[in-house]
Design an enzyme around this catalytic site. Structure first.
Site, PDB file in Angstrom:
ATOM      1  N   HIS A 210      -3.603   7.231   0.655  1.00 21.79           N
ATOM      2  CA  HIS A 210      -3.820   5.891   0.109  1.00 21.79           C
ATOM      3  C   HIS A 210      -5.270   5.503   0.363  1.00 21.79           C
ATOM      4  O   HIS A 210      -5.802   5.705   1.452  1.00 21.79           O
ATOM      5  CB  HIS A 210      -2.876   4.894   0.782  1.00 21.79           C
ATOM      6  CG  HIS A 210      -3.306   3.467   0.617  1.00 21.79           C
ATOM      7  ND1 HIS A 210      -3.535   2.907  -0.620  1.00 21.79           N
ATOM      8  CD2 HIS A 210      -3.581   2.505   1.528  1.00 21.79           C
ATOM      9  CE1 HIS A 210      -3.907   1.649  -0.455  1.00 21.79           C
ATOM     10  NE2 HIS A 210      -3.950   1.382   0.835  1.00 21.79           N
TER      11      HIS A 210
ATOM     12  N   CYS B  14       0.804  -1.224   0.000  1.00 20.91           N
ATOM     13  CA  CYS B  14       0.000   0.000   0.000  1.00 20.91           C
ATOM     14  C   CYS B  14       0.837   1.275   0.000  1.00 20.91           C
ATOM     15  O   CYS B  14       0.415   2.295  -0.519  1.00 20.91           O
ATOM     16  CB  CYS B  14      -0.960   0.004   1.191  1.00 20.91           C
ATOM     17  SG  CYS B  14      -2.153  -1.350   1.152  1.00 20.91           S
TER      18      CYS B  14
ATOM     19  N   ASN C  79      -9.767  -0.485  -2.935  1.00 19.11           N
ATOM     20  CA  ASN C  79      -8.360  -0.334  -2.577  1.00 19.11           C
ATOM     21  C   ASN C  79      -7.509  -0.984  -3.665  1.00 19.11           C
ATOM     22  O   ASN C  79      -7.523  -2.193  -3.828  1.00 19.11           O
ATOM     23  CB  ASN C  79      -8.113  -1.008  -1.215  1.00 19.11           C
ATOM     24  CG  ASN C  79      -6.672  -0.892  -0.747  1.00 19.11           C
ATOM     25  OD1 ASN C  79      -5.783  -0.534  -1.507  1.00 19.11           O
ATOM     26  ND2 ASN C  79      -6.436  -1.213   0.514  1.00 19.11           N
TER      27      ASN C  79
END
Length: 336
Positions: A263, A115, A293
């Site tokens: 993020h 991530c 995501n």
């Protein structure tokens, strides 16, 4: 010493839209449950056989970024590719991008920081340019999650969150040290590595031979695992810390932020951070509602969309921040 500056951005997502209602037909979940916990309404998934891979999506995003940058593809001096979902166990996708873009034999580096991968990759590009070693660096974040998710009720806690896509940036030399990437800040805390992980196949515990030999339908070691509440609690703390660190390093305060691009892990995390720093809705860019995501791709996709929509302008202070598996986290402070 030079500064580095993003001069071109691009992103690509598959055309196939998968809504929460679509997922409710194949697992025990529903739109309200997913939105309440994540803020996600839909995501994009690659259709098997359509030619989209982590590399090809990255190449598509890169071509847009190169075109917008105004440089020729052979002006690129180095490639950095961030992903947790490479086409092959080895080689990594960086060299495949060099091949597929048909550019000169520049170096290619793969970043495996999940991530926070794009922030880490951007930091590496920044250092190469600051030292004068390279002038133009192609940075890509790309993920193909959908082929590796457990799309059943057993895996719903993780599988509803992730989507496929890619984003890219051309990072180039900037003579004005008051513009571009002002600083980057990177951290890790490996003691929590297994709280968000995919254990197999790996040389440490279970390799392909073991999986095939056991042929255990209940073996979950090759499926992603996430301790959601634990990750959430750590994320909100580390997000705040690393944003404050970046601002302090540059003599700035939260009120100086024009655009925060976090993020896209969970809309609730973004909203918590927004409230903590007292930022308005127009000072934070979120698109997790549309794409889920996308791990290393989430920041470059969101950054590109924010720029395309005119929400980032010349002179703006832009803050990028990420937290994820590893645990790893980081921030980048940019003067656009």
């Amino acid at each position: 010493m030079f500064n580095s500056k993003i001069i071109g951005l691009g992103y690509y997502v598959p055309e196939n839209v998968v809504t929460n209602d679509d997922l409710s037909k194949i697992m025990d979940t529903n739109d309200a449950w997913i939105q309440e916990r994540t803020g996600i309404q839909e995501r994009r998934h690659v259709i098997k056989g359509d030619g989209d891979t982590t590399t090809t999506m990255g190449v598509k995003a890169a071509k847009i970024a190169i075109d917008r940058s105004g440089i020729d593809k052979n002006d690129i001096d180095f490639i950095i590719f961030a992903t947790l979902s490479p086409d092959y166990y080895f080689p990594g996708p960086g060299v495949l991008v060099q091949r597929d873009l048909d550019i000169k034999t520049v170096g290619a580096l793969d970043v495996r920081n999940q991530c926070s991968g794009f922030v880490y990759a951007l930091s590496v590009a920044d250092q190469y340019i600051k030292t004068g070693m390279y002038k133009n660096v192609l940075v890509i974040g790309s993920e193909l999650h959908s082929h590796g998710l457990d799309m059943t009720t057993r895996g719903r806690g993780v599988s509803v969150i992730f989507g496929d896509g890619a984003g890219a940036a051309i990072v180039s030399r900037e003579e004005d040290n008051k513009k571009g990437i002002l600083s980057t800040h990177l951290h890790s805390e490996g003691q929590h590595a297994e709280e968000l992980s995919l254990i197999a196949p790996g040389m440490g515990k279970r390799w392909v031979n073991d999986i095939l030999e056991d042929n255990d339908p209940n073996d979950e070691s090759y499926l992603p695992y996430m301790n959601g509440p634990f990750v959430f609690k750590n994320a909100v703390v580390r997000f705040s810390e690393v944003i404050k660190e970046g601002l302090k390093a540059n003599g700035l305060e939260a009120k100086d932020i024009d655009m925060l691009v976090p993020h896209q892990a969970n809309l609730r995390i973004s909203q918590y951070i927004q409230g903590k720093f007292g930022l308005r809705d127009d000072q934070v860019f979120n698109n997790i509602m549309k794409y889920g995501n996308t791990t290393a791709a989430s920041i470059p996709i969101a950054l590109t969309e924010a720029w395309e929509q005119g929400k980032i302008k010349s002179g703006d202070l832009v803050v990028l921040a990420a937290f994820g598996s590893g645990f790893t986290w980081g921030s980048a402070i940019l003067r656009w």
